[in-house]
Design an enzyme around this catalytic site. Structure first.
Site, mmCIF file in Angstrom:
data_model
loop_
_atom_site.group_PDB
_atom_site.id
_atom_site.type_symbol
_atom_site.label_atom_id
_atom_site.label_comp_id
_atom_site.label_asym_id
_atom_site.label_seq_id
_atom_site.Cartn_x
_atom_site.Cartn_y
_atom_site.Cartn_z
ATOM 1 N N ASP A 32 29.644 20.071 37.861
ATOM 2 C CA ASP A 32 29.493 18.619 37.700
ATOM 3 C C ASP A 32 28.321 18.338 36.750
ATOM 4 O OD1 ASP A 32 30.321 15.971 39.520
ATOM 5 O OD2 ASP A 32 28.309 15.840 38.685
ATOM 6 N N GLU A 86 16.090 9.353 30.711
ATOM 7 C CA GLU A 86 15.341 9.503 31.975
ATOM 8 C C GLU A 86 14.835 10.942 32.099
ATOM 9 O OE1 GLU A 86 17.734 6.272 34.648
ATOM 10 O OE2 GLU A 86 18.537 8.303 34.767
ATOM 11 N N CYS A 123 20.076 4.431 42.809
ATOM 12 C CA CYS A 123 19.800 5.742 43.403
ATOM 13 C C CYS A 123 18.469 5.768 44.153
ATOM 14 C CB CYS A 123 19.797 6.821 42.334
ATOM 15 S SG CYS A 123 18.823 6.414 40.884
#
Lengths: 673, 673
Positions: free
Chosen positions: B214, B342, B438
């Protein structure tokens, strides 16, 4: 070899006095002028003609087959029916050719300044470009190769947010005027007049007309210039209409989109302020949005305001200038502190490592300052123009003329530019070209027209703005020669004027006393004269047949401190000498530049090094350098930082990045002893 | 009220000793724990259930009809067949619910710590969520509502660059394990095992299997956790496979795209390093790319490395940790210095005004540190964990638990955040929610599981990492009680341990001597003991029935200086006291913060203010403030800057932005007298 046309020969009516005929004799600028003709224009010509695979900083591939070629001359040849093919490049790719044409046309006019200057090929290239533009122009006057090649005619002027059509035609108009002024040929000028006429037919308040402006100002100042060249009032009125309509309808671009107009750069979502469309432009009181757009607009406002004697326009121009120079300009003159939107940010926000300071924006500051001087000549404006000329703008071009900065930081570090994407826009090597190649030709057209930035004549007063040696014929026998003995300005502050006025015209010469020159001496015909400047100038009667003026400016090294409102410069000093702002480069200073600091009253040694960077005054300061054992990322300390004596070497900011790639900084930490 | 399940009751085999049963009694953390249950979890529950129009900082509208609702619980209900509708939110929107479930499950486990904690509703909500996940799960074990609602089944696992499917299932697995550990119910755990089994069937080296990971690591650490909970070896092997395959095939994502897999975030073009896919992940030696992705991956590498005793994995984890703490961590513990992606940037690049320092990244540093401690407990790692707990992570949540920072700067200015788009990511007000939400649940699940960060047991040694008062049952009668008299840690450095060991088990208690505590005293059963720490710990024999340990740490105020390699901190000091890093806020200091400076040996006064910010130690320093007449943007100066005596007031960094919005800075310019 082309002689100068008489600039008083207006096509329709004569509205202004003859322009002074300026020859630049400055050693410093003479080098730049011949370099421009001998190196920069030929290099750019090859780039525009796809003869060099131009070196784009980020490796962006554009153009046909993903090549890194300009394709701009090819677009013109395709639109002119000379060869088959499709358009490539930015929608405004034509302007690279127009600005080159403008610069080259100026060069034809000043070629006599210097025997080193070779224009044999240039003249032929200029004619080739003029012919191409003439052939590419549509019969209704429309000319923009992107639209002519790629889009149906009914799409014209219908997607102005990003189409840049008027921006493109504006640059062609500017080039055409310059070409006519230098060569006397009206071929390009007639292309410009037909283009302007086409615009005049399509834009305005009337039924069926387009009722808003181009997303990128430029046509306004171009039309004002066309008016000044031709005396045709309609261009001035049209320029004023574009100014007055700007920002009146915030929905204008959206309406064009909804009406099915062509849309470019769909992924770029810029606020209206980016386009200087957030409110009526004459109501602006802060410099906001895209810096070059704002400054082209402000230039037009100042010019048209002066031509129309429009108080509202003049006040708006004054407000914007004041806001910029008091709150939004780096110490080098660079403006536009934000990369996102290539824009102004907010008052006193002048980050040294993030700033944008586009070369075009400094060029535009010179346009804007020149326009303001036409209304009200002040030393403060001329001081800023000098700052741009010798620093902010000049850093944009490599000493040999063939590589360019788009972005001009006041602090650079290759590690940061490579390692932190937030700073990727800060190149630490000038580039050979750009996918948006606005800056290379812009700086070259400024240098090539530098003679236009030296004087403003108001009534009987001749204002000499700049200490750039020259010999200028003001007509009727009046000749002013400015000379600079020795290495000359900006290295020496000794300036002499010899004024010949055989007919005894009633004239004053106003010489500028730069605000940076705390002391000066002025001798008129050998007699020391004490007088305070007014508005930054001292006006001297030069009505007698010969007058000799000797001005000695104070070239002491100065430390500068920023307003305490400027966070980025807190606790720091900048260094200047005369008009030159200095910087430290890694090649001269062996440790990380941020470890150095110096007191405001540091011992300084100065010497002119004729071999270094084409001749610069080098400064060396007795300062210190922080030292610390490398025991960790953060260490607890109970003693002041240890400092060792260190020499700080500084060179002029404009000359940075002409040797080894490395760190650079303008602001240095202040050591308080 | 739910009792704790016996954590030794592995479903298949028992591989590890019983977990210590920790009750946190710390006044400081007790407040955070009850606030988490009483305020934060209920607030987040309402947000997840669209009962509050959540307050998104940039006004981004998302969700159905452009509303600003989470929609995440609704997505679950739709996937569970309980109501009609379509999916809304980020592809990984489920994880907001999973992380809430994980945090709430922990809360059920520790509710007994404090009579203030009310879990009556919480238990019912937890059961509702577990039921929903069970019903939403496909019969083959697949569970991801984005795909179940929006995409045909043949699209699953075929667009892993951005699909976040394994990230989403990983968070569900973590939540399920936490739920089982707290409640003893196996319902959620069985959902997790079916999900893991589905993944196991689809991924691997075999024919027809998906051969890559992933884009967002998470499944690796989740599988390791599932293995530790269940003892089922296949989850550990699968976690190891995901680690070993990462970065082996740089074309993996492109191949999925070309094969017609679903593509999300098509406009985001991120380099492979963003996904930690630029090379085999076990060959990495610098922390690069998206900080949270890197840290989740590094955590899994450390955990799986320890479980498999895999030297290559352990070495990779160690290299990454070392690179971060030596070169890529702010003094507050925050990591990720670049907003674009980020991400980590480059060594020693730690800009205070631009940094990202995502709250999730500090939470992940705690995961990573905890995993490293399992292999090799060292004080240096526990020191960094403490730094994160009391600073970098804790700044992410408002004191009342209902507003959150995503980005944690070390220098903030509302004028900059509003006026310069480069700094728009730096909020100067915590937000009620985020379109990518998140952080809120991540910080809450960390606080709710804080009890798991206090001890590591290796052989007969119990390492006490943190000075967070607690009472812990290690089984067989061994109970360790850590108490902190008075206001307690982090305000006081007095710490006492009472160890009851009625069965006389052979045990050592290793107490940490923080590197920041230059001096300390240690009394064992009333006798002063002199011994040097090894690896940051002092091991004390606690085999007798009762042992009393008194440790006094040095809570003197410290000035910190950064390595000279850190440009952003050149000439600056930071202030810390015990584990707490301090900052200045505009509300306490009336002038622009950058005008203040202080010497390293400034006079300091300290006092504990119980009413301020839920109780903080306030520091006041005798420093100076630059003053200068406001005569222009740049002025020539020949005297050192004028300074006036000024008091600098500082509060703990974690508590900033709980009063009036304003400027904040951690690093202060050093005055060298």
């Amino acid at each position: 070899m082309t002689g100068k046309a008489s600039k008083s020969a207006h096509i329709a009516g004569t509205r202004k006095p003859a322009e002074p005929q300026v020859s630049i004799t400055s050693k410093f600028w003479g080098r730049y002028r011949s370099m421009t003709v001998n190196n920069a224009l030929p290099y750019q010509w090859r780039a525009l003609n796809d003869e060099v695979p131009v070196d784009v900083p980020d490796g962006t591939a554009w153009g046909e087959n993903g090549s890194q070629f300009s394709h701009s001359m090819r677009n013109l040849r395709i639109a002119a029916g000379r060869e088959p093919g499709s358009f490539s490049g930015q929608p405004f790719q034509d302007t690279d050719v127009s600005k080159w044409l403008e610069a080259a046309s100026y060069a034809l006019g000043f070629a006599g300044e210097n025997p080193d200057i070779n224009i044999d090929e240039l003249e032929q290239q200029v004619n080739e470009v003029v012919d191409l533009f003439a052939d590419a122009q549509d019969k209704d006057g429309y000319i923009d190769t992107k639209f002519e090649i790629d889009l149906p005619a009914d799409q014209r002027f219908r997607g102005l947010r990003w189409s840049h059509e008027l921006y493109t035609m504006g640059h062609l108009i500017e080039a055409a005027v310059a070409n006519w002024e230098s060569t006397g040929s009206t071929k390009a000028l007639n292309v410009a007049r037909r283009a302007a006429s086409c615009i005049d037919q399509h834009f305005g308040d009337g039924e069926g007309k387009v009722h808003g402006p181009d997303g990128h100002p430029e046509i306004e100042l171009a039309l004002a210039r066309l008016y000044k060249a031709t005396g045709e009032r309609r261009w001035l009125d049209l320029a004023a209409w574009f100014i007055r309509v700007r920002g009146m309808d915030p929905e204008f671009f959206d309406e064009q989109d909804h009406a099915g107009g062509p849309q470019f750069y769909k992924d770029l979502h810029m606020p209206l302020s980016y386009f200087i469309m957030q409110k009526p432009v004459l109501d602006l009181d802060k410099a906001e949005g895209h810096a070059v757009r704002l400054l082209y607009m402000a230039t037009a406002i100042a010019e048209v305001g002066q031509l129309l004697d429009d108080a509202r326009m003049l006040a708006a121009a004054e407000r914007l200038w004041t806001n910029i120079v008091r709150h939004r300009m780096y110490v080098t003159g660079n403006v536009g502190s934000c990369q996102i939107g290539e824009s102004f940010s907010y008052d006193d926000d002048l980050p040294n490592d993030l700033g944008y300071g586009e070369t075009c924006a400094s060029v535009a500051m010179l346009f804007f300052g020149k326009a303001l001087m036409e209304t009200h000549p002040t030393g403060a404006v001329a001081d800023v123009m000098e700052l741009e000329l010798f620093n902010g703008m000049l850093a944009g071009i490599q000493l040999d003329g063939t590589r360019y900065f788009y972005v001009n930081p006041l602090e650079a570090d290759p590690a940061a530019s490579n390692g932190n994407p937030t700073k990727a826009h800060v190149l630490t090597r000038r580039a050979g070209w750009f996918d948006c190649a606005c800056c290379p030709a812009n700086i070259v057209r400024l240098i090539a027209s530098l003679d236009r930035y030296l004087y403003t004549v108001k009534g009987n007063t001749i204002y000499a703005h700049q200490y750039i040696a020259n010999k200028t014929d003001f007509g009727n026998g009046l000749v002013i020669e400015q000379s600079q003995p020795g290495e000359g300005y900006p290295w020496s502050g000794d300036i002499e004027f010899q004024i010949s006025n055989p007919e005894g015209l009633q004239r004053s010469l106003a010489v500028r006393i730069p605000a940076w020159s705390a002391k000066w001496t002025l001798d008129i015909d050998g007699r020391r004269t004490y007088v305070q400047p007014r508005d930054g100038f001292i006006a001297i009667d030069v009505s007698k047949p010969e007058t000799h003026i000797k001005l000695v400016l104070d070239m002491s090294v100065r430390c500068l401190r920023a307003s305490l409102n400027v966070k980025a410069d807190a606790g720091k000093l900048a260094v200047a000498r005369g008009p030159i702002v200095y910087c430290m480069e890694e090649v001269d200073n062996p440790h990380d530049l941020w470890t150095y600091s110096m007191p405001v009253n540091a011992q300084v040694s100065e010497h002119y090094d004729a071999k270094l960077l084409d001749g610069v005054e080098v400064l060396k300061f007795g300062g210190v350098r922080d030292v610390q054992e490398n025991t960790g990322l953060y260490i607890a300390v109970d003693k002041p930082v240890e400092r060792r004596a260190a020499e700080l070497t500084m060179i002029p900011y404009y000359a940075w990045c002409n040797r080894t790639e490395g760190q650079m900084q303008v602001w240095v930490r202040e050591t308080v002893r």
